[in-house]
Design a protein around this motif. Structure first.
Motif, PDB file in Angstrom:
ATOM      1  N   ALA A 132     -14.613  87.268  -1.729  1.00 52.11           N
ATOM      2  CA  ALA A 132     -14.160  87.239  -0.096  1.00 52.11           C
ATOM      3  C   ALA A 132     -15.617  88.648   0.576  1.00 52.11           C
ATOM      4  CB  ALA A 132     -13.132  88.124   0.456  1.00 52.11           C
ATOM      5  N   GLU A 133     -15.503  87.750   1.796  1.00 52.98           N
ATOM      6  CA  GLU A 133     -16.747  88.006   2.237  1.00 52.98           C
ATOM      7  C   GLU A 133     -16.068  88.889   3.522  1.00 52.98           C
ATOM      8  OE1 GLU A 133     -20.165  85.675   3.921  1.00 52.98           O
ATOM      9  OE2 GLU A 133     -18.955  84.629   2.581  1.00 52.98           O
ATOM     10  N   ARG A 134     -15.872  90.209   3.725  1.00 49.21           N
ATOM     11  CA  ARG A 134     -14.951  91.256   5.119  1.00 49.21           C
ATOM     12  C   ARG A 134     -16.924  91.872   5.558  1.00 49.21           C
ATOM     13  NH1 ARG A 134     -11.235  95.347   2.630  1.00 49.21           N
ATOM     14  NH2 ARG A 134     -12.915  96.104   1.417  1.00 49.21           N
ATOM     15  N   ASP A 135     -16.654  92.576   6.689  1.00 49.28           N
ATOM     16  CA  ASP A 135     -17.586  92.476   7.731  1.00 49.28           C
ATOM     17  C   ASP A 135     -18.525  93.446   7.158  1.00 49.28           C
ATOM     18  OD1 ASP A 135     -16.254  91.237   9.717  1.00 49.28           O
ATOM     19  OD2 ASP A 135     -15.096  93.022  10.692  1.00 49.28           O
ATOM     20  N   ASP A 136     -17.825  94.424   6.497  1.00 46.53           N
ATOM     21  CA  ASP A 136     -18.340  95.428   5.600  1.00 46.53           C
ATOM     22  C   ASP A 136     -19.357  95.570   3.814  1.00 46.53           C
ATOM     23  OD1 ASP A 136     -19.008  97.198   8.078  1.00 46.53           O
ATOM     24  OD2 ASP A 136     -17.057  97.985   7.881  1.00 46.53           O
TER      25      ASP A 136
ATOM     26  N   VAL B 223     -14.068  94.159  -7.041  1.00 49.78           N
ATOM     27  CA  VAL B 223     -15.209  94.778  -7.414  1.00 49.78           C
ATOM     28  C   VAL B 223     -15.995  94.486  -5.906  1.00 49.78           C
ATOM     29  CG1 VAL B 223     -17.779  94.664  -7.797  1.00 49.78           C
ATOM     30  CG2 VAL B 223     -16.468  94.436  -8.999  1.00 49.78           C
ATOM     31  N   VAL B 224     -15.991  96.241  -5.252  1.00 49.18           N
ATOM     32  CA  VAL B 224     -16.176  96.103  -3.654  1.00 49.18           C
ATOM     33  C   VAL B 224     -18.104  96.014  -3.958  1.00 49.18           C
ATOM     34  CG1 VAL B 224     -15.982  96.980  -1.395  1.00 49.18           C
ATOM     35  CG2 VAL B 224     -14.269  96.430  -3.037  1.00 49.18           C
ATOM     36  N   VAL B 225     -18.583  95.566  -2.954  1.00 48.31           N
ATOM     37  CA  VAL B 225     -19.998  95.808  -3.435  1.00 48.31           C
ATOM     38  C   VAL B 225     -20.070  95.886  -1.447  1.00 48.31           C
ATOM     39  CG1 VAL B 225     -22.346  95.507  -3.129  1.00 48.31           C
ATOM     40  CG2 VAL B 225     -20.015  94.211  -4.883  1.00 48.31           C
ATOM     41  N   PRO B 226     -20.458  97.206  -1.197  1.00 50.78           N
ATOM     42  CA  PRO B 226     -20.918  97.375   0.645  1.00 50.78           C
ATOM     43  C   PRO B 226     -22.497  96.960   1.007  1.00 50.78           C
ATOM     44  CG  PRO B 226     -20.449  99.408  -0.261  1.00 50.78           C
ATOM     45  CD  PRO B 226     -20.426  98.961  -1.844  1.00 50.78           C
ATOM     46  N   TYR B 227     -22.363  96.130   1.949  1.00 54.47           N
ATOM     47  CA  TYR B 227     -23.598  95.821   2.582  1.00 54.47           C
ATOM     48  C   TYR B 227     -24.754  96.219   1.854  1.00 54.47           C
ATOM     49  CZ  TYR B 227     -20.415  91.134   3.848  1.00 54.47           C
ATOM     50  OH  TYR B 227     -19.864  90.603   3.205  1.00 54.47           O
ATOM     51  N   GLY B 228     -25.061  97.097   2.573  1.00 57.90           N
ATOM     52  CA  GLY B 228     -25.235  98.380   2.868  1.00 57.90           C
ATOM     53  C   GLY B 228     -26.177  98.677   1.286  1.00 57.90           C
ATOM     54  N   ARG B 229     -25.443  98.245   0.586  1.00 59.53           N
ATOM     55  CA  ARG B 229     -25.861  98.489  -0.915  1.00 59.53           C
ATOM     56  C   ARG B 229     -26.970  97.804  -1.809  1.00 59.53           C
ATOM     57  NH1 ARG B 229     -26.074 103.793  -2.392  1.00 59.53           N
ATOM     58  NH2 ARG B 229     -25.199 103.375  -4.844  1.00 59.53           N
TER      59      ARG B 229
END
Length: 172
Positions: free
Chosen positions: A89-93, A107-113
């Protein structure tokens, strides 16, 4: 639970693996065929060898080919279930990836990382018309990969994640 364009939306959280208001996108069911083919090809040589040994020796040796056939049947039953459990799933952040039946993982991968995004497809994957997206982050231990995407979706996801990662990283 409603379905639109292959995605599943859950209205309320059902636990730590089902965040609220997330639209999950399943991977291609062709991934199951690719994985089952790889397993069958892997077990083919040992199966042929144990059958040959069983034919040439005592009848009790047929236990080994029977065990390999049982292992193959178990894998053919399990793999499609594992593939159905693999969703993203793609979320805003951030990007969410969940997998697993008995041992579930989110697994949650922040886009900034994100540092960079790879798209790959081996010969078997290309034969089945699928590709994999691998996310590389600042953390060595991140297992952020999505297998079994149609090549067009893999390219779209790669470009989208790379642009979101650049936008978030530029803000640091």
């Amino acid at each position: 639970m409603t379905t639109d364009e292959g995605a599943v939306r859950y209205a309320q959280p059902a636990g730590p693996f089902d965040p609220a208001a997330v639209t999950w996108t399943p991977v291609s069911p062709r991934l199951a065929g690719a994985r089952c083919t790889a397993i069958a090809l892997t077990l083919l040589v040992p199966l042929a060898a144990t059958v040959l040994v069983a034919v040439l020796t005592a009848p009790w040796v047929w236990v080994f080919p029977a065990a390999l056939v049982a292992l193959l049947l178990w894998a053919l039953w399990l793999v499609p279930r594992q593939v159905r459990a693999l969703q993203y799933a793609e979320r805003d952040d951030d990007l969410l990836i969940r997998r697993g039946i008995l041992f579930r993982q989110l697994v949650v991968v922040p886009y900034g990382r994100m540092q960079y995004v790879d798209v790959s497809a081996g010969p078997l994957a290309r034969r089945f018309g699928i590709a994999s997206v691998q996310l590389h982050t600042a953390s060595v231990g991140t297992n952020a990969s999505i297998d079994g995407l149609p090549p067009q979706e893999a390219a779209r996801l790669r470009d989208r994640l790379a642009s979101r990662g650049e936008a978030r990283l530029a803000g640091l």
